[in-house]
Design a protein around this motif. Structure first.
Motif, PDB file in Angstrom:
ATOM      1  N   TYR A 250       1.202   5.297   0.715  1.00 30.71           N
ATOM      2  CA  TYR A 250       0.635   6.449   1.386  1.00 30.71           C
ATOM      3  C   TYR A 250       1.618   7.601   1.261  1.00 30.71           C
ATOM      4  O   TYR A 250       2.836   7.409   1.329  1.00 30.71           O
TER       5      TYR A 250
ATOM      6  N   MET B 188       0.839  -1.195   0.000  1.00 27.61           N
ATOM      7  CA  MET B 188       0.000   0.000   0.000  1.00 27.61           C
ATOM      8  C   MET B 188       0.874   1.245   0.000  1.00 27.61           C
ATOM      9  O   MET B 188       1.899   1.298   0.672  1.00 27.61           O
TER      10      MET B 188
ATOM     11  N   PRO C 107     -12.147  -3.318   6.777  1.00 24.06           N
ATOM     12  CA  PRO C 107     -11.871  -2.625   5.515  1.00 24.06           C
ATOM     13  C   PRO C 107     -12.099  -1.120   5.662  1.00 24.06           C
ATOM     14  O   PRO C 107     -13.012  -0.711   6.375  1.00 24.06           O
ATOM     15  N   PRO C 108     -11.266  -0.289   5.011  1.00 23.49           N
ATOM     16  CA  PRO C 108     -10.213  -0.681   4.050  1.00 23.49           C
ATOM     17  C   PRO C 108      -8.859  -0.940   4.697  1.00 23.49           C
ATOM     18  O   PRO C 108      -7.845  -0.870   4.014  1.00 23.49           O
ATOM     19  N   HIS C 109      -8.819  -1.233   5.997  1.00 18.38           N
ATOM     20  CA  HIS C 109      -7.571  -1.540   6.707  1.00 18.38           C
ATOM     21  C   HIS C 109      -6.562  -0.404   6.542  1.00 18.38           C
ATOM     22  O   HIS C 109      -5.410  -0.627   6.162  1.00 18.38           O
ATOM     23  N   ASN C 110      -7.001   0.799   6.852  1.00 18.62           N
ATOM     24  CA  ASN C 110      -6.152   1.979   6.676  1.00 18.62           C
ATOM     25  C   ASN C 110      -5.199   2.103   7.867  1.00 18.62           C
ATOM     26  O   ASN C 110      -5.551   2.630   8.920  1.00 18.62           O
TER      27      ASN C 110
ATOM     28  N   VAL D 119     -13.752  -9.866   5.358  1.00 16.39           N
ATOM     29  CA  VAL D 119     -13.691  -8.643   6.164  1.00 16.39           C
ATOM     30  C   VAL D 119     -12.331  -8.494   6.837  1.00 16.39           C
ATOM     31  O   VAL D 119     -11.696  -7.435   6.773  1.00 16.39           O
TER      32      VAL D 119
ATOM     33  N   GLN E 224      -8.291  -9.293   7.555  1.00 16.59           N
ATOM     34  CA  GLN E 224      -7.113  -9.613   6.775  1.00 16.59           C
ATOM     35  C   GLN E 224      -6.629 -11.021   7.130  1.00 16.59           C
ATOM     36  O   GLN E 224      -6.626 -11.409   8.301  1.00 16.59           O
TER      37      GLN E 224
ATOM     38  N   ASN F  76      -7.998  -0.469  11.736  1.00 19.06           N
ATOM     39  CA  ASN F  76      -6.936  -1.386  11.314  1.00 19.06           C
ATOM     40  C   ASN F  76      -7.494  -2.756  10.951  1.00 19.06           C
ATOM     41  O   ASN F  76      -7.033  -3.389   9.986  1.00 19.06           O
TER      42      ASN F  76
END
Length: 222
Positions: free
Chosen positions: A3, A1, A57-60, A167, A169, A54
């Motif tokens: 950022y 990912m 979703p979206p597990h930011n 849902v 991870q 965490n």
């Protein structure tokens, strides 16, 4: 990912500003005053929010980290104003103990309840131990794992625990030791609760007239 670092640093800067404003009670002469219990409860709610961001979703991860840092600020300020004196330092210790379990426990606990284990294949496996790897699974999905240390998967197969609903991870079997982490997390929360209880007792013992919060040794002024 991917950022942008700018987003993270901007978030941290905003948190610092909020913390300075919220911590104005610590700078008052005499007995610290302020919404002590409200700050502690707000910090706790922010820890729960960070864990949710965490785990779901979206597990930011970046947003979860920023929310956790803000929760740490309120939690520490609340304990410091509640107990006064050295509780500025004790509150900092309580923050770490209280915040970490909310980030590390939700996913493994959730997978323990609803997850199912499938056997996947380590992509490009050549017989050697690996660190970062991709698991290609029979459900048609591929999962990337980035962990420290070497991992050995005999035959190139790795059991992966997945959420059938997509849902949570996924985690590979052995990635987390749930009983050990649950015990550690429980003890950490008990320790944080003990510090809060000690702060409340100190304030009650002194009839609310606690000493002004201790200044760091490197600060200037009397």
């Amino acid at each position: 990912m991917k950022y942008l670092p700018l987003e993270f640093f901007a978030g941290v800067s905003l948190i610092i500003v909020v913390s300075v404003i919220a911590g104005r009670h610590l700078r008052r002469p005499g007995s610290p005053h302020g919404p002590t219990w409200r700050y502690i409860l707000l910090g706790l709610m922010l820890f729960i929010t960070a864990g949710t961001l965490n785990a779901l979703p979206p597990h930011n991860v970046v947003l979860a980290t920023l929310v956790m840092i803000l929760g740490v600020a309120f939690f520490a300020i609340g304990i410091a104003t509640l107990g006064g004196g050295n509780f500025s330092f004790y509150g900092a210790a309580a923050c770490g103990m209280a915040a970490v379990p909310f980030l590390m426990l939700p996913t493994p606990i959730g997978l323990h309840i609803v997850g199912k284990t499938i056997t996947c294949r380590v992509r490009g496996w050549d017989g050697f131990s690996v660190t970062d790897f991709t698991a290609d699974c029979p459900d048609g999905h591929s999962y990337d794992f980035h962990k420290h240390g070497l991992h050995d998967f005999p035959g190139g197969n790795v059991p992966v625990v997945v959420d059938p609903h997509g849902v949570l991870q996924p985690q590979y079997v052995g990635e987390e030791n749930l009983p050990e982490e649950a015990v550690f997390g429980g003890l950490a929360l008990v320790g944080a609760a003990g510090i809060i209880g000690a702060a409340a007792y100190n304030r009650k013992r002194l009839h609310g007239q606690v000493k002004h919060v201790v200044k760091p040794g490197f600060s200037s002024g009397p």
